[in-house]
Design an enzyme around this catalytic site. Sequence first.
Site, mmCIF file in Angstrom:
data_model
loop_
_atom_site.group_PDB
_atom_site.id
_atom_site.type_symbol
_atom_site.label_atom_id
_atom_site.label_comp_id
_atom_site.label_asym_id
_atom_site.label_seq_id
_atom_site.Cartn_x
_atom_site.Cartn_y
_atom_site.Cartn_z
ATOM 1 N N LYS A 184 -4.969 2.153 3.506
ATOM 2 C CA LYS A 184 -5.566 1.662 4.756
ATOM 3 C C LYS A 184 -4.676 1.964 5.959
ATOM 4 C CE LYS A 184 -5.796 -2.661 3.390
ATOM 5 N NZ LYS A 184 -5.334 -2.589 1.994
ATOM 6 N N ARG A 195 6.815 3.534 -1.854
ATOM 7 C CA ARG A 195 6.582 3.240 -0.428
ATOM 8 C C ARG A 195 7.846 2.700 0.243
ATOM 9 N NH1 ARG A 195 1.667 -0.342 1.566
ATOM 10 N NH2 ARG A 195 2.452 -1.831 0.044
HETATM 11 P P1 AP5 Z 1 -1.304 -6.179 4.117
HETATM 12 O O1 AP5 Z 1 -0.174 -5.676 4.889
HETATM 13 O O2 AP5 Z 1 -2.677 -6.108 4.678
HETATM 14 O O3 AP5 Z 1 -1.191 -5.481 2.706
HETATM 15 P P2 AP5 Z 1 -2.245 -4.807 1.756
HETATM 16 O O4 AP5 Z 1 -3.676 -4.973 1.979
HETATM 17 O O5 AP5 Z 1 -1.762 -5.291 0.464
HETATM 18 O O6 AP5 Z 1 -2.134 -3.313 2.100
HETATM 19 P P3 AP5 Z 1 -0.886 -2.405 2.014
HETATM 20 O O7 AP5 Z 1 -0.160 -2.460 3.300
HETATM 21 O O8 AP5 Z 1 -0.123 -2.696 0.754
HETATM 22 O O9 AP5 Z 1 -1.506 -1.012 1.733
HETATM 23 P P4 AP5 Z 1 -2.385 0.028 2.560
HETATM 24 O O10 AP5 Z 1 -3.766 0.030 1.981
HETATM 25 O O11 AP5 Z 1 -2.251 -0.135 4.025
HETATM 26 O O12 AP5 Z 1 -1.713 1.343 2.057
HETATM 27 P P5 AP5 Z 1 -0.682 2.349 2.738
HETATM 28 O O13 AP5 Z 1 -1.337 3.203 3.749
HETATM 29 O O14 AP5 Z 1 0.573 1.634 3.107
HETATM 30 O O15 AP5 Z 1 -1.066 -7.712 3.726
HETATM 31 C C1 AP5 Z 1 0.137 -8.206 3.228
HETATM 32 C C2 AP5 Z 1 0.033 -9.690 2.949
HETATM 33 O O16 AP5 Z 1 -0.283 -10.419 4.143
HETATM 34 C C3 AP5 Z 1 -1.053 -10.110 1.973
HETATM 35 O O17 AP5 Z 1 -0.645 -10.005 0.640
HETATM 36 C C4 AP5 Z 1 -1.297 -11.568 2.413
HETATM 37 O O18 AP5 Z 1 -0.320 -12.414 1.928
HETATM 38 C C5 AP5 Z 1 -1.174 -11.486 3.905
HETATM 39 N N1 AP5 Z 1 -2.448 -11.228 4.607
HETATM 40 C C6 AP5 Z 1 -2.724 -10.159 5.400
HETATM 41 N N2 AP5 Z 1 -3.967 -10.232 5.898
HETATM 42 C C7 AP5 Z 1 -4.509 -11.381 5.398
HETATM 43 C C8 AP5 Z 1 -5.779 -12.001 5.525
HETATM 44 N N3 AP5 Z 1 -6.752 -11.454 6.272
HETATM 45 N N4 AP5 Z 1 -5.988 -13.173 4.872
HETATM 46 C C9 AP5 Z 1 -5.027 -13.737 4.121
HETATM 47 N N5 AP5 Z 1 -3.809 -13.202 3.959
HETATM 48 C C10 AP5 Z 1 -3.540 -12.024 4.582
HETATM 49 O O19 AP5 Z 1 -0.409 3.281 1.482
HETATM 50 C C11 AP5 Z 1 0.257 2.806 0.359
HETATM 51 C C12 AP5 Z 1 1.301 3.802 -0.081
HETATM 52 O O20 AP5 Z 1 0.665 4.966 -0.549
HETATM 53 C C13 AP5 Z 1 2.213 4.271 1.041
HETATM 54 O O21 AP5 Z 1 3.489 4.450 0.542
HETATM 55 C C14 AP5 Z 1 1.583 5.580 1.502
HETATM 56 O O22 AP5 Z 1 2.514 6.454 2.101
HETATM 57 C C15 AP5 Z 1 1.074 6.095 0.196
HETATM 58 N N6 AP5 Z 1 -0.073 6.971 0.284
HETATM 59 C C16 AP5 Z 1 -1.167 6.811 1.065
HETATM 60 N N7 AP5 Z 1 -2.034 7.803 0.847
HETATM 61 C C17 AP5 Z 1 -1.459 8.586 -0.122
HETATM 62 C C18 AP5 Z 1 -1.866 9.755 -0.801
HETATM 63 N N8 AP5 Z 1 -3.025 10.326 -0.533
HETATM 64 N N9 AP5 Z 1 -1.060 10.282 -1.738
HETATM 65 C C19 AP5 Z 1 0.147 9.721 -2.012
HETATM 66 N N10 AP5 Z 1 0.584 8.602 -1.406
HETATM 67 C C20 AP5 Z 1 -0.208 8.046 -0.468
#
Ligand code: AP5
Length: 218
Positions: free
Chosen positions: A20, A128
């Site tokens: 995302k 990551r």
């Molecule tokens: P939040 O920060 O929203 O975490 P998440 O949804 O768990 O999402 P991530 O940041 O882990 O992942 P992403 O999908 O953005 O992936 P990314 O691009 O980094 O929330 C964190 C916490 O906050 C929650 O657990 C909760 O406690 C709280 N919270 C937040 N909002 C809330 C709400 N509305 N209600 C209640 N609680 C809330 O990519 C992941 C990795 O993969 C990166 O390293 C990236 O470089 C890599 N990557 C991406 N694409 C590729 C690819 N094609 N190939 C290889 N690697 C790739």
Amino acid sequence: SLAKVAAFKAVILGAPGSGKGTISARIVKVFGVTHISSGDKLREHVANSTDIGKQVKKFMDEGALVPDETMISLVSHEIESISNANYLLDGFPRTLTQAEKLQKVQPVNLVLNLIVPHSVIIDRIKSRWVHLPSGRVYNVGFNDPKVPGKDDITGEPLSQRIDDRPDVVAKRLEYYVSKTEPVIGYYKRLGILKDFQGDTTDEIWPKISENVAQYIKK
Ligand code: AP5
């Protein structure tokens, strides 16, 4: 073809680590929308030890969800504070209660749903690295920083998130299935959900870009 609508008020949905943040950064760069990431906002509060930061830290570290009232108020204020009519919400809504409330007060008109296998996600999260102050995300082997361990823009050190420990990631994935998947059904019933499937961002990006372009000119 579709007529251009007045504004782009979108949500990006997907499991933790589905990309995302990575896809959002591309949408911001190409289309100039404002990105509102609930996770980045919360991490900023924690880093600055604000009252909100102190309340939410334990939920986040455990991979649990922050209470709905806190999130609704935080994100609503954030939306009100921006002047751009085009915005993308990332990480919010995450429960049916959040989604229903948002649709009453600041309705969205497009939901981008990223579908990535959990096995792929677990691998990605292990490699990551993040620049906490800005939320910039790197991944060893996919999106490497120019200098290992350093942020491209500021040169500051990168770190790993506490909630990226494998046991915590497993919990976050469980919460996604039980609490956030109902949100997907809700938006599907409203007729504004678009699914994007694939193992890689490069596979998914052209289809996303095409959809966003129906709302905003590049
Ligand atoms: P939040 O920060 O929203 O975490 P998440 O949804 O768990 O999402 P991530 O940041 O882990 O992942 P992403 O999908 O953005 O992936 P990314 O691009 O980094 O929330 C964190 C916490 O906050 C929650 O657990 C909760 O406690 C709280 N919270 C937040 N909002 C809330 C709400 N509305 N209600 C209640 N609680 C809330 O990519 C992941 C990795 O993969 C990166 O390293 C990236 O470089 C890599 N990557 C991406 N694409 C590729 C690819 N094609 N190939 C290889 N690697 C790739």
